[in-house]
Design an enzyme around this catalytic site. Sequence first.
Site, PDB file in Angstrom:
ATOM      1  N   SER A  23      37.999 -62.268  13.923  1.00  0.00           N
ATOM      2  CA  SER A  23      36.531 -62.224  13.949  1.00  0.00           C
ATOM      3  C   SER A  23      35.931 -61.124  14.802  1.00  0.00           C
ATOM      4  CB  SER A  23      35.979 -63.579  14.419  1.00  0.00           C
ATOM      5  OG  SER A  23      36.266 -64.570  13.472  1.00  0.00           O
ATOM      6  N   SER A  68      33.528 -63.285  12.091  1.00  0.00           N
ATOM      7  CA  SER A  68      32.266 -63.946  12.359  1.00  0.00           C
ATOM      8  C   SER A  68      31.409 -63.212  13.394  1.00  0.00           C
ATOM      9  CB  SER A  68      32.522 -65.374  12.866  1.00  0.00           C
ATOM     10  OG  SER A  68      33.239 -65.342  14.091  1.00  0.00           O
ATOM     11  N   LYS A  84      27.643 -62.559  21.827  1.00  0.00           N
ATOM     12  CA  LYS A  84      27.751 -63.384  20.630  1.00  0.00           C
ATOM     13  C   LYS A  84      27.185 -64.776  20.920  1.00  0.00           C
ATOM     14  CE  LYS A  84      31.116 -64.873  17.119  1.00  0.00           C
ATOM     15  NZ  LYS A  84      32.531 -64.830  16.686  1.00  0.00           N
TER      16      LYS A  84
END
Length: 530
Positions: free
Chosen positions: A181, A157, A82
């Site tokens: 997330s 996210s 990420k």
Amino acid sequence: MPMKEIRNLTALQLAAKIKQKEISVTEAAKAALEQIRETEPALGSFVTVDEAGALKQAETVQKKISSGELASPLAGVPTAIKDNLCTEGLRTTCGSKILGNFVPTYTAEAVRNLQEAGAVILGKTNMDEFAMGSTTETSAFGATKNPWNLSHVPGGSSGGSCAAVAAQECFYALGSDTGGSIRQPSAFCGVTGLKPTYGTVSRYGLVAYGSSLDQIGPVAKDVADCAAILETIASYDKKDSTSLNRADTDFTKALTAGVTGMKIGIPKDYLGEGLDGDVKAAVLAAAKKLEELGAIVEEFDLSLVEYAIPAYYVVACAEASSNLARFDGVKYGYRAGGCEGLHQMYKKSRSEGFGPEVKRRIMLGSFVLSSGYYDAYYLKALRTKALIKKAFDQAFAAYDVILGPAAPTTAPELGKSLSDPLKMYLGDIYTVAVNLAGLPAMTLPCGLDKKGLPIGLQLIGDCFQEKKILQAAYAYEQAREWGLSPVAEHGAEGIHQGKGLLGRAGFSKQIEEQEKKEMESLQKEREVNA
């Protein structure tokens, strides 16, 4: 072995074949990179793809495996990170214009642990800007789309990481979880995601959103992969003041213990108004399956659920307003031009560098921390946070695991959530309380809705009880029986025992349809302008 067959393997299966010399590390990396080249133009899972670096890493890792230097169960497996986890020499943007040119000089501890275990890093995945969002639409680099249906969001996210795993662009990925997330996008994309107990994985090198809530965790194809990845990244780190020194991180050993006699509680509050019918039916069917396997399943009242969302957003936004104060255009990141004086440069750089959702949360956080409202909002949210933890403590005195949905609905369509931020925030109702209490939780696929979109089952454990949720998740995963996905009607290969993913034929067809729609929309726009 054909590229397609390589991509169908789980991370542990691939590592085993690499160890047995059936597949080389370079072949595995090329299989993933080929998929990225084919799908990325439509999917948007990655912000940065490091093809040359990945192939170079693959050669180095192969030599170490061949010499016996590397014996990790994940050695040689290509992964994605990420884009809020720092990687030395590789751009780290947090999905924001303000960090669009930032290249860190150090690597996050969790990523370093993976590298030492022989991971091959393919690149950095897309995310909501500074992890603020639930759809991966707030990224400055464009929205990520759901591999199951390109007109729907992947969640957020960590939507880039989850979409990449679902689309077989990598074999697993790292995400971060501040209020769901990892778990919510895993549910939307039909993959498995795990948020560990706060402090289990070092946050050193993670660009902070809410420091008391953030935790790094794995996204993978199945439960066994998640357990192995967590075992690799969990470590005590003196560079992180919140890091815990745990001796019970042999998570893979708990997988096959079964659920006989395990007490599982379902909060009645999680099954009430606002929960989609298909989601409710799939979650209750999963609970029934666990009951058939020997677990004792009961419904109970979990108080304070209605207060979790307001408490979470007050605490998270307050911490975000403090954490994001460092992005001012002085030392690194985006700096606006044509400024007269330091204060104008601050204002202009932040105004141009941050997106609307980040600005909204910074302003909200600054408001609740202001002298006139600190007691009324922030202190009250902290007290509520303590009460929520107490409610979970009482629940875990009676139950080993709490079971419920990961989200009230399946993945919404692109563009629907951002128009109503409050509705988007309420979509986190089943996930945020876990972060407020610092608990471990994971989601895994438990079915499909009428549209053919994945439904996620969430399992929550008490602090340091990852083994119990992994145990329950693995037992369910091995017992679940799925038929073909409804997307098979549109040319996809469907789902095979819950582990298959959207087929190439179906994905290619969706790409064509999406491009056709975009061209029609562009043509109409041109006609109007003319």
